[in-house]
Scaffold this motif. Sequence first.
Motif, PDB file in Angstrom:
ATOM      1  N   ALA A  18      58.316  76.495   2.269  1.00  0.00           N
ATOM      2  CA  ALA A  18      59.893  77.070   2.778  1.00  0.00           C
ATOM      3  C   ALA A  18      60.885  76.704   1.476  1.00  0.00           C
ATOM      4  O   ALA A  18      61.998  77.006   1.833  1.00  0.00           O
ATOM      5  CB  ALA A  18      60.069  75.743   3.857  1.00  0.00           C
ATOM      6  N   CYS A  19      60.381  75.754   0.553  1.00  0.00           N
ATOM      7  CA  CYS A  19      61.144  75.253  -0.650  1.00  0.00           C
ATOM      8  C   CYS A  19      61.195  76.507  -1.613  1.00  0.00           C
ATOM      9  O   CYS A  19      61.912  76.410  -2.803  1.00  0.00           O
ATOM     10  CB  CYS A  19      61.106  73.880  -1.156  1.00  0.00           C
ATOM     11  SG  CYS A  19      61.333  72.719   0.268  1.00  0.00           S
ATOM     12  N   ASP A  20      60.359  77.399  -1.286  1.00  0.00           N
ATOM     13  CA  ASP A  20      59.941  78.747  -2.400  1.00  0.00           C
ATOM     14  C   ASP A  20      59.314  77.957  -3.612  1.00  0.00           C
ATOM     15  O   ASP A  20      59.665  78.228  -4.824  1.00  0.00           O
ATOM     16  CB  ASP A  20      61.290  79.106  -2.887  1.00  0.00           C
ATOM     17  CG  ASP A  20      61.115  80.532  -3.570  1.00  0.00           C
ATOM     18  OD1 ASP A  20      60.072  81.099  -3.208  1.00  0.00           O
ATOM     19  OD2 ASP A  20      61.742  80.969  -4.424  1.00  0.00           O
ATOM     20  N   VAL A  21      58.350  77.318  -3.250  1.00  0.00           N
ATOM     21  CA  VAL A  21      57.479  76.699  -4.488  1.00  0.00           C
ATOM     22  C   VAL A  21      56.003  77.026  -4.102  1.00  0.00           C
ATOM     23  O   VAL A  21      55.612  76.817  -2.944  1.00  0.00           O
ATOM     24  CB  VAL A  21      57.576  75.013  -4.486  1.00  0.00           C
ATOM     25  CG1 VAL A  21      56.591  74.373  -5.588  1.00  0.00           C
ATOM     26  CG2 VAL A  21      59.046  74.821  -5.338  1.00  0.00           C
ATOM     27  N   ARG A  22      55.260  77.399  -5.027  1.00  0.00           N
ATOM     28  CA  ARG A  22      53.780  77.924  -4.747  1.00  0.00           C
ATOM     29  C   ARG A  22      53.204  76.433  -4.423  1.00  0.00           C
ATOM     30  O   ARG A  22      53.133  75.534  -5.260  1.00  0.00           O
ATOM     31  CB  ARG A  22      53.288  78.848  -5.825  1.00  0.00           C
ATOM     32  CG  ARG A  22      51.903  79.344  -5.611  1.00  0.00           C
ATOM     33  CD  ARG A  22      51.640  80.268  -6.514  1.00  0.00           C
ATOM     34  NE  ARG A  22      51.867  79.669  -7.874  1.00  0.00           N
ATOM     35  CZ  ARG A  22      51.652  80.187  -8.769  1.00  0.00           C
ATOM     36  NH1 ARG A  22      50.539  81.022  -9.106  1.00  0.00           N
ATOM     37  NH2 ARG A  22      51.859  79.805 -10.264  1.00  0.00           N
ATOM     38  N   VAL A  23      51.985  76.289  -3.624  1.00  0.00           N
ATOM     39  CA  VAL A  23      51.534  75.137  -3.228  1.00  0.00           C
ATOM     40  C   VAL A  23      50.104  75.634  -3.012  1.00  0.00           C
ATOM     41  O   VAL A  23      49.854  76.587  -2.285  1.00  0.00           O
ATOM     42  CB  VAL A  23      52.281  74.547  -2.166  1.00  0.00           C
ATOM     43  CG1 VAL A  23      52.191  75.443  -0.913  1.00  0.00           C
ATOM     44  CG2 VAL A  23      51.763  72.755  -1.979  1.00  0.00           C
ATOM     45  N   ALA A  35      52.642  73.166  -6.590  1.00  0.00           N
ATOM     46  CA  ALA A  35      52.417  71.943  -6.070  1.00  0.00           C
ATOM     47  C   ALA A  35      51.081  71.935  -5.494  1.00  0.00           C
ATOM     48  O   ALA A  35      50.622  72.689  -5.226  1.00  0.00           O
ATOM     49  CB  ALA A  35      53.427  71.883  -5.096  1.00  0.00           C
ATOM     50  N   VAL A  36      50.597  70.710  -5.717  1.00  0.00           N
ATOM     51  CA  VAL A  36      49.322  70.315  -5.195  1.00  0.00           C
ATOM     52  C   VAL A  36      49.232  68.998  -4.176  1.00  0.00           C
ATOM     53  O   VAL A  36      49.861  67.969  -4.620  1.00  0.00           O
ATOM     54  CB  VAL A  36      48.067  69.954  -6.248  1.00  0.00           C
ATOM     55  CG1 VAL A  36      46.832  69.604  -5.683  1.00  0.00           C
ATOM     56  CG2 VAL A  36      48.186  70.855  -7.301  1.00  0.00           C
ATOM     57  N   VAL A  37      48.799  69.319  -2.984  1.00  0.00           N
ATOM     58  CA  VAL A  37      48.979  68.078  -2.069  1.00  0.00           C
ATOM     59  C   VAL A  37      47.613  67.551  -1.822  1.00  0.00           C
ATOM     60  O   VAL A  37      46.614  68.223  -1.567  1.00  0.00           O
ATOM     61  CB  VAL A  37      49.426  68.745  -0.490  1.00  0.00           C
ATOM     62  CG1 VAL A  37      49.272  67.837   0.586  1.00  0.00           C
ATOM     63  CG2 VAL A  37      50.684  69.712  -0.649  1.00  0.00           C
ATOM     64  N   ASP A  38      47.283  66.167  -2.171  1.00  0.00           N
ATOM     65  CA  ASP A  38      46.221  65.584  -2.066  1.00  0.00           C
ATOM     66  C   ASP A  38      46.285  65.076  -0.511  1.00  0.00           C
ATOM     67  O   ASP A  38      47.113  65.007   0.129  1.00  0.00           O
ATOM     68  CB  ASP A  38      46.394  64.325  -2.962  1.00  0.00           C
ATOM     69  CG  ASP A  38      46.182  64.391  -4.297  1.00  0.00           C
ATOM     70  OD1 ASP A  38      45.781  65.282  -4.634  1.00  0.00           O
ATOM     71  OD2 ASP A  38      46.622  63.433  -5.080  1.00  0.00           O
TER      72      ASP A  38
END
Length: 115
Positions: A18-23, A35-38
């Motif tokens: 939603a912040c316009d960052v690929r994740v 971004a990578v979520v652990d």
Amino acid sequence: MSGTYGDAMEALAEEIRACDVRVTIDPVGVNPPCAVVDPPTLERLTYGGHWNVIHQVHLVAPGGTGTADALAILDSMLDKVAQALDPSSIQPSTYTLGSTGDGAPSLTLTLERSL
């Protein structure tokens, strides 16, 4: 508590999108900048059976990027997500890319939430 890890990771990934960052939540799928979520750490709070959920999110710039360019990319991503995610700490780091084993410049954000 079935599904807690995956649900928590996907909910956080949605906030980042939603912040316009690929994740991604899959370390194999890392394709910087992204971004990578652990998987989160869960700590039981002493009252009411609630849990403290500690997330780490890595903002990753492309490997082989010069310092000034990497910082510009990381700052841009951080500007997009910092207010929404409200991290308790932000530390410079090197993220190891799963596809190549190479290191990439990154920032590691620590977030604490209740579950």
